[in-house]
Design a protein around this motif. Structure first.
Motif, PDB file in Angstrom:
ATOM      1  N   GLY A  60       0.818  -1.208   0.000  1.00 47.92           N
ATOM      2  CA  GLY A  60       0.000   0.000   0.000  1.00 47.92           C
ATOM      3  C   GLY A  60       0.849   1.253   0.000  1.00 47.92           C
ATOM      4  N   SER A  61       0.196   2.380   0.127  1.00 44.03           N
ATOM      5  CA  SER A  61       0.905   3.661   0.134  1.00 44.03           C
ATOM      6  C   SER A  61       0.401   4.515   1.292  1.00 44.03           C
ATOM      7  N   VAL A  62       1.290   5.362   1.781  1.00 42.41           N
ATOM      8  CA  VAL A  62       0.961   6.248   2.895  1.00 42.41           C
ATOM      9  C   VAL A  62       0.419   7.563   2.346  1.00 42.41           C
ATOM     10  N   ARG A  63      -0.603   8.057   2.994  1.00 43.49           N
ATOM     11  CA  ARG A  63      -1.116   9.368   2.618  1.00 43.49           C
ATOM     12  C   ARG A  63      -1.542  10.107   3.886  1.00 43.49           C
ATOM     13  N   SER A  64      -1.603  11.410   3.786  1.00 44.09           N
ATOM     14  CA  SER A  64      -2.000  12.225   4.922  1.00 44.09           C
ATOM     15  C   SER A  64      -3.518  12.284   5.015  1.00 44.09           C
ATOM     16  N   LYS A  65      -4.020  12.267   6.250  1.00 46.84           N
ATOM     17  CA  LYS A  65      -5.458  12.395   6.437  1.00 46.84           C
ATOM     18  C   LYS A  65      -5.910  13.836   6.241  1.00 46.84           C
ATOM     19  N   GLN A  66      -4.960  14.771   6.290  1.00 48.67           N
ATOM     20  CA  GLN A  66      -5.259  16.175   6.062  1.00 48.67           C
ATOM     21  C   GLN A  66      -4.278  16.740   5.053  1.00 48.67           C
ATOM     22  N   SER A  67      -4.771  17.176   3.935  1.00 56.54           N
ATOM     23  CA  SER A  67      -3.947  17.855   2.929  1.00 56.54           C
ATOM     24  C   SER A  67      -4.838  18.846   2.194  1.00 56.54           C
ATOM     25  N   ALA A  68      -4.266  19.958   1.818  1.00 56.73           N
ATOM     26  CA  ALA A  68      -5.078  20.998   1.186  1.00 56.73           C
ATOM     27  C   ALA A  68      -4.232  21.852   0.267  1.00 56.73           C
ATOM     28  N   THR A  69      -4.899  22.374  -0.750  1.00 55.43           N
ATOM     29  CA  THR A  69      -4.317  23.401  -1.602  1.00 55.43           C
ATOM     30  C   THR A  69      -4.923  24.728  -1.160  1.00 55.43           C
ATOM     31  N   LEU A  70      -4.094  25.621  -0.683  1.00 58.81           N
ATOM     32  CA  LEU A  70      -4.564  26.901  -0.164  1.00 58.81           C
ATOM     33  C   LEU A  70      -4.544  27.940  -1.273  1.00 58.81           C
ATOM     34  N   SER A  71      -5.702  28.538  -1.498  1.00 59.23           N
ATOM     35  CA  SER A  71      -5.860  29.496  -2.600  1.00 59.23           C
ATOM     36  C   SER A  71      -6.268  30.850  -2.080  1.00 59.23           C
ATOM     37  N   ALA A  72      -6.060  31.853  -2.916  1.00 55.57           N
ATOM     38  CA  ALA A  72      -6.467  33.214  -2.567  1.00 55.57           C
ATOM     39  C   ALA A  72      -7.986  33.309  -2.516  1.00 55.57           C
ATOM     40  N   GLN A  73      -8.502  34.073  -1.567  1.00 54.29           N
ATOM     41  CA  GLN A  73      -9.939  34.287  -1.446  1.00 54.29           C
ATOM     42  C   GLN A  73     -10.365  35.671  -1.937  1.00 54.29           C
ATOM     43  N   ALA A  74      -9.380  36.495  -2.287  1.00 51.84           N
ATOM     44  CA  ALA A  74      -9.670  37.851  -2.753  1.00 51.84           C
ATOM     45  C   ALA A  74      -8.700  38.222  -3.862  1.00 51.84           C
ATOM     46  N   SER A  75      -8.983  39.304  -4.530  1.00 56.92           N
ATOM     47  CA  SER A  75      -8.100  39.806  -5.577  1.00 56.92           C
ATOM     48  C   SER A  75      -7.147  40.838  -4.996  1.00 56.92           C
ATOM     49  N   GLY A  76      -5.922  40.845  -5.513  1.00 54.97           N
ATOM     50  CA  GLY A  76      -4.969  41.841  -5.049  1.00 54.97           C
ATOM     51  C   GLY A  76      -3.541  41.379  -5.252  1.00 54.97           C
ATOM     52  N   THR A  77      -2.623  42.245  -4.834  1.00 57.94           N
ATOM     53  CA  THR A  77      -1.204  41.959  -4.954  1.00 57.94           C
ATOM     54  C   THR A  77      -0.684  41.402  -3.630  1.00 57.94           C
ATOM     55  N   LEU A  78       0.119  40.354  -3.725  1.00 61.83           N
ATOM     56  CA  LEU A  78       0.718  39.777  -2.524  1.00 61.83           C
ATOM     57  C   LEU A  78       1.785  40.731  -1.999  1.00 61.83           C
ATOM     58  N   THR A  79       1.584  41.230  -0.801  1.00 63.00           N
ATOM     59  CA  THR A  79       2.564  42.131  -0.208  1.00 63.00           C
ATOM     60  C   THR A  79       3.557  41.390   0.680  1.00 63.00           C
ATOM     61  N   ARG A  80       3.159  40.165   1.141  1.00 61.78           N
ATOM     62  CA  ARG A  80       4.056  39.414   2.020  1.00 61.78           C
ATOM     63  C   ARG A  80       3.756  37.930   1.901  1.00 61.78           C
ATOM     64  N   VAL A  81       4.809  37.135   1.754  1.00 62.72           N
ATOM     65  CA  VAL A  81       4.717  35.675   1.802  1.00 62.72           C
ATOM     66  C   VAL A  81       5.631  35.228   2.925  1.00 62.72           C
ATOM     67  N   SER A  82       5.048  34.667   3.976  1.00 60.54           N
ATOM     68  CA  SER A  82       5.795  34.448   5.216  1.00 60.54           C
ATOM     69  C   SER A  82       6.481  33.098   5.318  1.00 60.54           C
ATOM     70  N   VAL A  83       6.128  32.138   4.470  1.00 55.82           N
ATOM     71  CA  VAL A  83       6.670  30.784   4.609  1.00 55.82           C
ATOM     72  C   VAL A  83       7.208  30.294   3.276  1.00 55.82           C
ATOM     73  N   ASP A  84       7.995  29.221   3.368  1.00 55.27           N
ATOM     74  CA  ASP A  84       8.563  28.611   2.168  1.00 55.27           C
ATOM     75  C   ASP A  84       8.324  27.106   2.229  1.00 55.27           C
ATOM     76  N   VAL A  85       8.654  26.425   1.135  1.00 52.53           N
ATOM     77  CA  VAL A  85       8.475  24.978   1.074  1.00 52.53           C
ATOM     78  C   VAL A  85       9.320  24.299   2.146  1.00 52.53           C
ATOM     79  N   GLY A  86       8.704  23.370   2.877  1.00 53.08           N
ATOM     80  CA  GLY A  86       9.402  22.651   3.934  1.00 53.08           C
ATOM     81  C   GLY A  86       9.183  23.226   5.309  1.00 53.08           C
ATOM     82  N   ASP A  87       8.602  24.427   5.395  1.00 49.09           N
ATOM     83  CA  ASP A  87       8.367  25.041   6.703  1.00 49.09           C
ATOM     84  C   ASP A  87       7.213  24.348   7.429  1.00 49.09           C
ATOM     85  N   THR A  88       7.363  24.184   8.727  1.00 44.74           N
ATOM     86  CA  THR A  88       6.301  23.650   9.580  1.00 44.74           C
ATOM     87  C   THR A  88       5.476  24.812  10.102  1.00 44.74           C
ATOM     88  N   VAL A  89       4.156  24.708   9.984  1.00 48.85           N
ATOM     89  CA  VAL A  89       3.280  25.808  10.383  1.00 48.85           C
ATOM     90  C   VAL A  89       2.229  25.291  11.361  1.00 48.85           C
TER      91      VAL A  89
END
Length: 371
Positions: A60-89
């Motif tokens: 078999g294969s392992v998978r996470s019980k919680q996974s999500a693609t987080l998308s923008a909920q509004a229109s606008g310019t990103l002024t700050r991106v606080s995390v990077d790939v591999g960061d624990t949040v």
């Protein structure tokens, strides 16, 4: 005369062949019967008295019980991106921020409109109350009261509309802030500060690496011995590190192509520094302990690979190697696992069986067993 010459020629040929005049002797050709007796090379197997544990495993294969693609909920310019790939949040942590200048202006406008609407409602409320008193005393005509009632209802509607507009403007400000919905690790980032996004634009991938489960297709012959709550042992490929998982659901249908049932098992917390599972890893679940604990009768007997038996249903035959020759033996079999049958009649534990029952053999065919 011609007959005599032909006979003489034949005699000379015979003499030349049999005498030592030549260095090479003529080897007589083999007869058709001798050619037919040439042994057929076959592989032979001895019936197993117990199934190997490997056939009681499911990959078999392992998978996470919680996974999500987080998308923008509004229109606008990103002024700050606080995390990077591999960061624990952590849940609720701010991951990215959109420009809220226009949204805050809209909030201020909506707040002012609501204040004006609330003031108008207060005035309309006072007016209608005064008018009702005067109308009851007969000082004002009915038409004046009706007009005041209409103005009061209009003021109520405008106040409700202004409150809804304010809520919408405040929601736009909240939507400009992207937060983590659960604890996890950032697995992807598709936008950077300065990028313009609109509702639905994917920005992050988030996976909870602590809540894992195993999805495994289990042979239908094994799945009936498994129940929700069963704890099975597993190993991580390719390291072989051990872990345990608890079955939480069994598929309701059987895959017609693979004859398997989907089983989901929750990975249990490691008792020590054992296997470190990651979503996407390949693992093996071992159901041999489940089968042994059930004392299932089909686990005792003589087992052969399906290919060694020519059978339809429970009736069939095998080719037994007897004194270097093929001997057809009628048998009765039961299917226990994909690739294996249990022989319940017609065969002994010491019999050697041709591994491929589809070979064109006959009773008495000479055999040569090869490895």
């Amino acid at each position: 005369m011609k007959t005599f010459m032909k006979a003489a020629a034949v005699a000379v040929a015979v003499v030349a062949t049999g005498c030592g005049g030549g260095d090479k002797a003529v080897v007589p050709r083999a007869s058709a019967a001798q050619v037919a007796q040439k042994p057929v090379g076959v592989r032979a197997v001895t019936p197993a008295t117990q199934l190997e544990s490997s056939v009681l495993k499911a990959t078999g294969s392992v998978r996470s019980k919680q996974s999500a693609t987080l998308s923008a909920q509004a229109s606008g310019t990103l002024t700050r991106v606080s995390v990077d790939v591999g960061d624990t949040v952590k849940r609720g942590q701010v991951l990215a921020q959109l420009d809220t200048s226009n949204a805050r202006i809209a909030v201020n406008q909506a707040r002012a409109s609501k204040a004006a609407a609330d003031a108008a409602l207060d005035g309309a409320t006072s007016e209608v109350e005064r008018t009702r008193v005067l109308a009851q005393s007969g000082s004002l005509p009915r038409a004046s009261l009706d007009k005041a009632e209409v103005g009061f209802r209009q003021a109520q509607a405008q106040a409700q509309q202004a409150a809804a507009a304010l809520d919408s403007a405040q929601a736009s400000v909240r939507d400009a802030t992207l937060t983590a919905p659960f604890d996890g690790v950032i697995t992807s980032k598709s936008r950077n500060a300065g990028d313009y996004v609109s509702p639905g634009t994917a920005i992050f991938g988030l996976v909870n690496t602590q809540a894992l489960e195993v999805r495994a297709p289990v042979p239908e012959s094994l799945v009936d011995r498994v129940s929700v709550g069963t704890v099975v042992k597993g190993t991580l490929n390719p390291s072989g590190a051990p872990f345990e998982a608890k079955v939480k659901s069994l598929g309701a249908t059987i895959d017609e192509q693979t004859r398997t049932v989907e089983v989901l098992a929750e990975v249990l917390p490691a008792k020590d520094a054992g296997a470190r599972l990651r979503a996407g890893a390949l693992v093996e679940l071992d159901f041999s302990s489940v089968a042994a604990s059930d004392n299932a009768p089909e686990q005792a007997g003589l087992f052969l690979p399906t290919q060694a038996v020519n059978a339809r249903g429970q009736q069939g035959f095998v080719w037994v190697v007897q004194d270097g020759k093929a001997q057809r033996r009628d048998v009765k079999v039961e299917r226990v696992l994909p690739g294996f049958v249990r022989v319940v009649q017609g065969l002994g534990s010491a019999d050697r069986v041709v591994a491929d029952a589809s070979l064109p053999l006959q009773d008495g065919t000479a055999l040569q067993v090869v490895q």
